[in-house]
Scaffold this motif. Structure first.
Motif, PDB file in Angstrom:
ATOM      1  N   UNK A 198      16.309  -4.980   4.298  1.00 33.49           N
ATOM      2  CA  UNK A 198      17.044  -4.306   3.221  1.00 33.49           C
ATOM      3  C   UNK A 198      16.524  -4.668   1.840  1.00 33.49           C
ATOM      4  N   UNK A 199      16.035  -5.897   1.668  1.00 32.87           N
ATOM      5  CA  UNK A 199      15.561  -6.316   0.352  1.00 32.87           C
ATOM      6  C   UNK A 199      14.059  -6.083   0.168  1.00 32.87           C
ATOM      7  N   UNK A 200      13.430  -5.375   1.107  1.00 35.99           N
ATOM      8  CA  UNK A 200      11.970  -5.217   1.058  1.00 35.99           C
ATOM      9  C   UNK A 200      11.523  -4.460  -0.184  1.00 35.99           C
ATOM     10  N   UNK A 201      12.221  -3.380  -0.521  1.00 39.19           N
ATOM     11  CA  UNK A 201      11.803  -2.559  -1.661  1.00 39.19           C
ATOM     12  C   UNK A 201      11.954  -3.337  -2.961  1.00 39.19           C
ATOM     13  N   UNK A 202      13.088  -3.983  -3.150  1.00 36.82           N
ATOM     14  CA  UNK A 202      13.279  -4.749  -4.387  1.00 36.82           C
ATOM     15  C   UNK A 202      12.294  -5.912  -4.453  1.00 36.82           C
ATOM     16  N   UNK A 203      12.033  -6.551  -3.340  1.00 38.26           N
ATOM     17  CA  UNK A 203      11.052  -7.636  -3.290  1.00 38.26           C
ATOM     18  C   UNK A 203       9.665  -7.120  -3.664  1.00 38.26           C
ATOM     19  N   UNK A 204       9.304  -5.962  -3.151  1.00 36.00           N
ATOM     20  CA  UNK A 204       8.001  -5.350  -3.427  1.00 36.00           C
ATOM     21  C   UNK A 204       7.865  -4.996  -4.911  1.00 36.00           C
ATOM     22  N   UNK A 205       8.889  -4.405  -5.490  1.00 32.13           N
ATOM     23  CA  UNK A 205       8.806  -3.922  -6.868  1.00 32.13           C
ATOM     24  C   UNK A 205       8.949  -5.032  -7.900  1.00 32.13           C
ATOM     25  N   UNK A 206       9.482  -6.170  -7.520  1.00 37.44           N
ATOM     26  CA  UNK A 206       9.666  -7.273  -8.463  1.00 37.44           C
ATOM     27  C   UNK A 206       8.491  -8.249  -8.493  1.00 37.44           C
ATOM     28  N   UNK A 207       7.558  -8.102  -7.565  1.00 35.39           N
ATOM     29  CA  UNK A 207       6.442  -9.038  -7.464  1.00 35.39           C
ATOM     30  C   UNK A 207       5.205  -8.554  -8.224  1.00 35.39           C
ATOM     31  N   UNK A 208       4.360  -9.501  -8.556  1.00 35.30           N
ATOM     32  CA  UNK A 208       3.006  -9.206  -9.033  1.00 35.30           C
ATOM     33  C   UNK A 208       2.058  -9.644  -7.928  1.00 35.30           C
ATOM     34  N   UNK A 209       1.241  -8.708  -7.434  1.00 33.15           N
ATOM     35  CA  UNK A 209       0.342  -8.974  -6.321  1.00 33.15           C
ATOM     36  C   UNK A 209      -1.073  -9.231  -6.827  1.00 33.15           C
ATOM     37  N   UNK A 210      -1.818  -9.993  -6.042  1.00 37.84           N
ATOM     38  CA  UNK A 210      -3.221 -10.280  -6.324  1.00 37.84           C
ATOM     39  C   UNK A 210      -4.087  -9.574  -5.290  1.00 37.84           C
ATOM     40  N   UNK A 211      -5.117  -8.882  -5.759  1.00 37.59           N
ATOM     41  CA  UNK A 211      -6.068  -8.224  -4.877  1.00 37.59           C
ATOM     42  C   UNK A 211      -7.041  -9.270  -4.357  1.00 37.59           C
ATOM     43  N   UNK A 212      -6.958  -9.576  -3.058  1.00 33.91           N
ATOM     44  CA  UNK A 212      -7.700 -10.712  -2.497  1.00 33.91           C
ATOM     45  C   UNK A 212      -8.876 -10.318  -1.607  1.00 33.91           C
ATOM     46  N   UNK A 213      -8.841  -9.124  -1.040  1.00 34.05           N
ATOM     47  CA  UNK A 213      -9.883  -8.741  -0.094  1.00 34.05           C
ATOM     48  C   UNK A 213      -9.885  -7.226   0.038  1.00 34.05           C
ATOM     49  N   UNK A 214     -11.075  -6.629   0.129  1.00 33.07           N
ATOM     50  CA  UNK A 214     -11.073  -5.187   0.282  1.00 33.07           C
ATOM     51  C   UNK A 214     -12.450  -4.574   0.373  1.00 33.07           C
ATOM     52  N   UNK A 215     -12.448  -3.286   0.711  1.00 32.90           N
ATOM     53  CA  UNK A 215     -13.649  -2.470   0.737  1.00 32.90           C
ATOM     54  C   UNK A 215     -13.207  -1.024   0.580  1.00 32.90           C
ATOM     55  N   UNK A 216     -14.076  -0.089   0.939  1.00 35.85           N
ATOM     56  CA  UNK A 216     -13.724   1.328   0.773  1.00 35.85           C
ATOM     57  C   UNK A 216     -12.574   1.745   1.695  1.00 35.85           C
ATOM     58  N   UNK A 217     -12.307   0.987   2.737  1.00 36.45           N
ATOM     59  CA  UNK A 217     -11.209   1.322   3.641  1.00 36.45           C
ATOM     60  C   UNK A 217      -9.858   1.012   3.022  1.00 36.45           C
ATOM     61  N   UNK A 218      -9.748  -0.140   2.341  1.00 34.25           N
ATOM     62  CA  UNK A 218      -8.469  -0.496   1.760  1.00 34.25           C
ATOM     63  C   UNK A 218      -8.524  -1.829   1.044  1.00 34.25           C
ATOM     64  N   UNK A 219      -7.495  -2.087   0.237  1.00 37.44           N
ATOM     65  CA  UNK A 219      -7.368  -3.336  -0.522  1.00 37.44           C
ATOM     66  C   UNK A 219      -6.175  -4.118   0.026  1.00 37.44           C
ATOM     67  N   UNK A 220      -6.403  -5.404   0.297  1.00 37.43           N
ATOM     68  CA  UNK A 220      -5.334  -6.290   0.754  1.00 37.43           C
ATOM     69  C   UNK A 220      -4.762  -7.032  -0.452  1.00 37.43           C
ATOM     70  N   UNK A 221      -3.431  -7.103  -0.521  1.00 41.10           N
ATOM     71  CA  UNK A 221      -2.739  -7.714  -1.647  1.00 41.10           C
ATOM     72  C   UNK A 221      -1.946  -8.933  -1.189  1.00 41.10           C
ATOM     73  N   UNK A 222      -1.887  -9.931  -2.047  1.00 42.51           N
ATOM     74  CA  UNK A 222      -1.146 -11.162  -1.757  1.00 42.51           C
ATOM     75  C   UNK A 222      -0.083 -11.377  -2.824  1.00 42.51           C
ATOM     76  N   UNK A 223       1.171 -11.522  -2.400  1.00 41.37           N
ATOM     77  CA  UNK A 223       2.251 -11.792  -3.331  1.00 41.37           C
ATOM     78  C   UNK A 223       2.825 -13.177  -3.122  1.00 41.37           C
TER      79      UNK A 223
END
Length: 304
Positions: free
Chosen positions: A192-217
Motif C-alpha cells: 500500500x505504501x509503495x507509490x508514496x515510497x517511490x515518489x518520496x525517494x531520490x534514486x541513483x542510477x547504478x547500472x544500465x545499458x540500452x535495455x534499461x537502467x537500474x535504480x537504487x534508493x
C-alpha cells in the motif's frame, strides 16, 4: 549505381551503433524495437543536415569512435557532449560542420549526457531488417560497428537543411533530474505504501545499458506478489523486481515481462532520462494521461 564511401571507422568507441527510430510491429514475434535512445537529439541531428528525420545515424555512448572522412561531408552531432574534435580542433554540438576528404573526427571526455548522434547528409548504407536499420547487437540484427568503410545510402532522400533550432531549445543535461510518470498498471501487486515510497525517494542510477537502467534508493519498493503473468513492456516502463530496486525499460527492452510495473515514464521525458550519467540522481512525480498527451503533441517535430 556505384557505391560511394563516406567514412572509415578507425576505432569503434564504447557502444557505438547504427540507429533509426526503431523496428515496430514485430514485438508479437519477440523482436525488440531498438531505435535511438534519445529521439529528440536523433531527429534534430537529421534535421540539421537535411535528412529525413528517420534517417539512420551513428549513436555514440560515453566514449565516441574515431572516424576518417572519405568525401566532403556535411555533418552534425546532437545529444551528449562527448568532446568532439575535428582535425585536432574542438567543435560544438547542435550545429552543422563541413568535413573534407581525409579529415578526422574523434571524441574525448564525457562532459554531460550519455548518448550523442552523428548524422551525415545523405546518411549511411547499412543493413535494413524488418523495415528498420537499427542495430540490435544481442540478436545480431543490423550492421555492427567495426573498423571498416561505410558508404553513402543509395536510397537517401535529401531535404532542405533546417537551421531554425534556437539556443533555448538545446537541452542541458543534469546529474539530478525530475521525471514525470503515469502510475500503474500493477499497483494492486505492490504494498500500500509503495507509490508514496517511490515518489518520496531520490534514486541513483547504478547500472544500465540500452535495455534499461537500474535504480537504487534508500529503501526498496515492496511487492505483495513478486511476479505476475507476462505482459507487453512499454518504453519507459518501471518494473519492480524482487529486490525492490526499480528498473526502467528502454529502447532494447524485452518484449514482455513478469515483474509488476509501478508506472511508465512519459515519452516527453524519455530523452532527458536516458541522458542521465551513471551515479546520477532521479526522482519521479505523477502526471495525468491528458497532460502527458499534451506534452507529447508539443514534442512532435515540424521542420519548416
Amino acid at each position: 549505381m556505384s557505391r560511394k564511401p563516406i567514412i572509415h571507422i578507425e576505432k569503434t568507441g564504447l557502444a557505438t551503433s547504427f540507429q533509426d527510430k526503431g523496428r515496430y510491429g514485430f514485438q508479437r514475434y519477440g523482436v525488440v524495437t531498438s531505435g535511438a535512445m534519445d529521439s529528440f537529439a536523433f531527429q534534430t541531428a537529421n534535421g540539421l543536415v537535411g535528412n529525413p528525420l528517420n534517417a539512420v545515424c551513428l549513436e555514440l555512448c560515453i566514449v565516441g569512435p574515431t572516424l576518417t572522412f572519405l568525401d566532403t561531408v556535411t555533418f552534425a552531432i546532437c545529444g551528449a557532449n562527448l568532446s568532439p574534435i575535428l582535425n585536432s580542433t574542438p567543435i560544438l554540438g547542435w550545429r552543422t560542420y563541413t568535413a573534407k576528404r581525409g579529415d578526422t573526427l574523434e571524441f574525448g571526455k564525457q562532459i554531460e549526457g550519455t548518448f550523442a548522434y552523428l548524422a551525415i547528409r545523405g546518411s549511411f548504407e547499412v543493413e535494413e531488417v524488418l523495415g528498420s536499420k537499427s542495430t540490435y547487437t544481442k540478436a545480431e540484427i543490423g550492421t555492427t560497428v567495426t573498423p571498416k568503410t561505410i558508404y553513402y545510402s543509395t536510397h537517401s532522400t535529401l531535404l532542405k537543411r533546417n537551421r531554425g533550432l534556437i539556443q533555448k531549445e538545446i537541452p542541458t543535461y543534469h546529474h539530478h533530474i525530475e521525471v514525470r510518470y503515469i502510475r500503474g498498471p500493477h499497483l494492486d501487486y505492490l504494498q500500500e505504501d509503495a507509490v508514496s515510497n517511490f515518489e518520496e525517494q531520490i534514486f541513483t542510477y547504478t547500472l544500465g545499458d540500452r535495455m534499461g537502467f537500474r535504480l537504487q534508493g534508500e529503501s526498496p519498493i515492496q511487492s505483495k506478489q513478486q511476479s505476475l503473468p507476462s505482459d507487453p513492456i512499454p518504453l519507459g516502463g518501471i518494473q519492480i523486481p524482487p529486490d525492490g530496486c526499480p528498473i526502467v525499460l528502454l529502447a532494447d527492452r524485452q518484449t514482455t515481462g513478469g515483474y509488476p510495473r509501478i508506472g511508465t515514464i512519459i515519452s516527453y521525458d524519455i530523452p532527458k532520462f536516458v541522458q542521465l550519467p551513471l551515479q546520477g540522481k532521479v526522482s519521479f512525480y505523477p502526471i495525468s494521461v491528458e497532460k502527458a498527451q499534451q506534452l507529447h503533441r508539443r514534442s512532435i517535430f515540424t521542420y519548416n
